[in-house]
Design a protein around this motif. Structure first.
Motif, PDB file in Angstrom:
ATOM      1  N   ASP A  92      43.494  47.836  44.536  1.00 49.39           N
ATOM      2  CA  ASP A  92      42.766  47.176  43.451  1.00 49.39           C
ATOM      3  C   ASP A  92      42.975  45.667  43.548  1.00 49.39           C
ATOM      4  N   ARG A  94      41.856  41.661  41.383  1.00 48.65           N
ATOM      5  CA  ARG A  94      41.186  40.884  40.340  1.00 48.65           C
ATOM      6  C   ARG A  94      40.976  39.469  40.862  1.00 48.65           C
ATOM      7  N   SER A 110      38.879  48.149  40.239  1.00 47.72           N
ATOM      8  CA  SER A 110      39.938  49.061  39.840  1.00 47.72           C
ATOM      9  C   SER A 110      39.485  50.503  40.041  1.00 47.72           C
ATOM     10  N   SER A 273      48.939  48.330  40.503  1.00 47.00           N
ATOM     11  CA  SER A 273      47.507  48.599  40.327  1.00 47.00           C
ATOM     12  C   SER A 273      46.930  47.579  39.352  1.00 47.00           C
ATOM     13  N   ILE A 274      45.611  47.598  39.219  1.00 47.45           N
ATOM     14  CA  ILE A 274      44.905  46.719  38.284  1.00 47.45           C
ATOM     15  C   ILE A 274      44.196  47.588  37.253  1.00 47.45           C
ATOM     16  N   SER A 275      44.393  47.279  35.993  1.00 48.86           N
ATOM     17  CA  SER A 275      43.733  48.038  34.929  1.00 48.86           C
ATOM     18  C   SER A 275      42.274  47.634  34.817  1.00 48.86           C
ATOM     19  N   PRO A 276      41.388  48.565  34.493  1.00 47.25           N
ATOM     20  CA  PRO A 276      39.981  48.199  34.270  1.00 47.25           C
ATOM     21  C   PRO A 276      39.842  47.359  33.015  1.00 47.25           C
TER      22      PRO A 276
END
Length: 340
Positions: A92, A94, A110, A273-276
């Motif tokens: 993921d 951003r 994500s 990880s990257i959150s939505p």
């Protein structure tokens, strides 16, 4: 019908995409020790894409702060741009880009889903099949490549010794002006049409930079700073740079371009990880209302060009409409034509 069209487009585009499960081939790791002696290594480090950086470094954060200032004896203009890339361990990421002209965007990738927003707008879900998320990530990372190309490779690097950068072994170099002939062309080569593409190919429109050819006349006057390279991966971890170029414009005025840049990678190993985006900040793409902008057609009458939607104005009546009006008029007059 729409699903079939989407499947057809996906099948067409998939011919030009690589398998997600295949291992990328970026070549050997650049030799961080030979930067001072090798122009090839200098170019290799400057033009490394973030695709390769993410593959070699893994999870980390990259921040850049760049300012360009154009000035003459009469006026000046400047632009300051900031970029942030957060790469997660699971793939993921951003991306956020802003400048002091109130422009920018944010991108969140994500769980193999993509959302993009303008600086002040909501997030919109987007497809990833065209690779727009990877393209934008590479562009957001390209500050050092842009500066290196702007100075046409006329930069010298002096070895300053080993160092540690947020827990990673690295080597530090000084940056100065090389005072040699340019090793890079003034303008980038035009993009080439991918192999196998024969339809919908349009001529490339030259940019203002290519039209005015100012890059060909810009001469580096000064360059100073420091650059830190990771020993294990050959990735640039930090850049501090100040440089000046000068040239004459068509009015014979001297133009000065000052460049300042602070670029740095940190946070190695994080996040996982990257959150939505928050669902409250996500909205569907605005619906484009299809409107016929040419409702008058002198050969075929009203509505012939209405394949884009309902007519946008009042058009002359077609023959069927005239016949209907004649029948109504005949009923009113008892079958006697009003215009014998």
């Amino acid at each position: 019908m729409f699903t079939g069209c989407g499947d057809k487009m996906e099948a067409h585009l998939s011919k030009f995409m690589t398998d997600e499960n295949s291992k990328p081939d970026f070549g050997p790791v650049p030799d961080a020790y030979s930067l001072a002696e090798s122009e090839d290594v200098a170019r290799r480090l400057a033009f490394m894409t973030f695709d390769e950086v993410a593959y070699r470094l893994g999870a980390h954060r990259w921040r850049s702060d760049v300012r360009f200032r154009f000035s003459t004896s009469e006026h000046y203009t400047s632009l300051k741009e900031q970029a942030l890339i957060v790469q997660a361990a699971n793939g993921d990421f951003r991306v956020k880009v802003d400048n002091d002209a109130e422009q920018g965007y944010e991108l969140v990738f994500s769980g193999k889903n993509l959302w993009i927003k303008s600086r002040y707008g909501p997030f919109h879900a987007r497809q990833t099949i065209d690779g727009v998320h990877l393209t934008q990530r590479n562009q957001a990372y390209g500050a050092w490549a842009a500066i290196f190309r702007l100075f046409r490779g006329e930069l010298a690097f002096g070895k300053k010794g080993l160092t540690r950068h947020f827990g990673r072994d690295a080597i530090k170099y000084s940056i100065s002006l090389a005072r040699t002939k340019p090793s890079l062309p003034a303008n980038r080569p035009q993009p080439k049409v991918p192999d196998g593409v024969t339809k919908y190919v349009y001529p490339v429109e030259p940019t203002l930079s290519e039209q005015h050819k100012w890059r060909e006349h810009a001469k580096p006057q000064d360059a100073a700073g420091e650059l830190v390279v990771d020993l294990e991966t050959g990735v640039v971890l930090k850049v501090q740079f100040d440089g000046v170029l000068k040239w004459k414009n068509p009015s014979n005025q001297e133009v000065t371009l000052s460049v300042k840049a602070n670029l740095e990678a940190d946070g190695f190993g994080n996040p996982p990880s990257i959150s939505p985006p928050d669902p409250k900040t996500v909205k569907p793409l605005p619906e484009r209302i299809k409107v016929d902008t040419h409702p008058l057609d002198f050969f075929f009458g009203k509505g012939f060009t209405a394949t884009l939607g309902p007519p946008a104005g009042v058009a002359r009546k077609a023959k069927p409409d005239k016949k209907e009006d004649a029948e109504k008029d005949s009923a009113k007059t008892g079958g006697v034509p009003s215009n014998p």
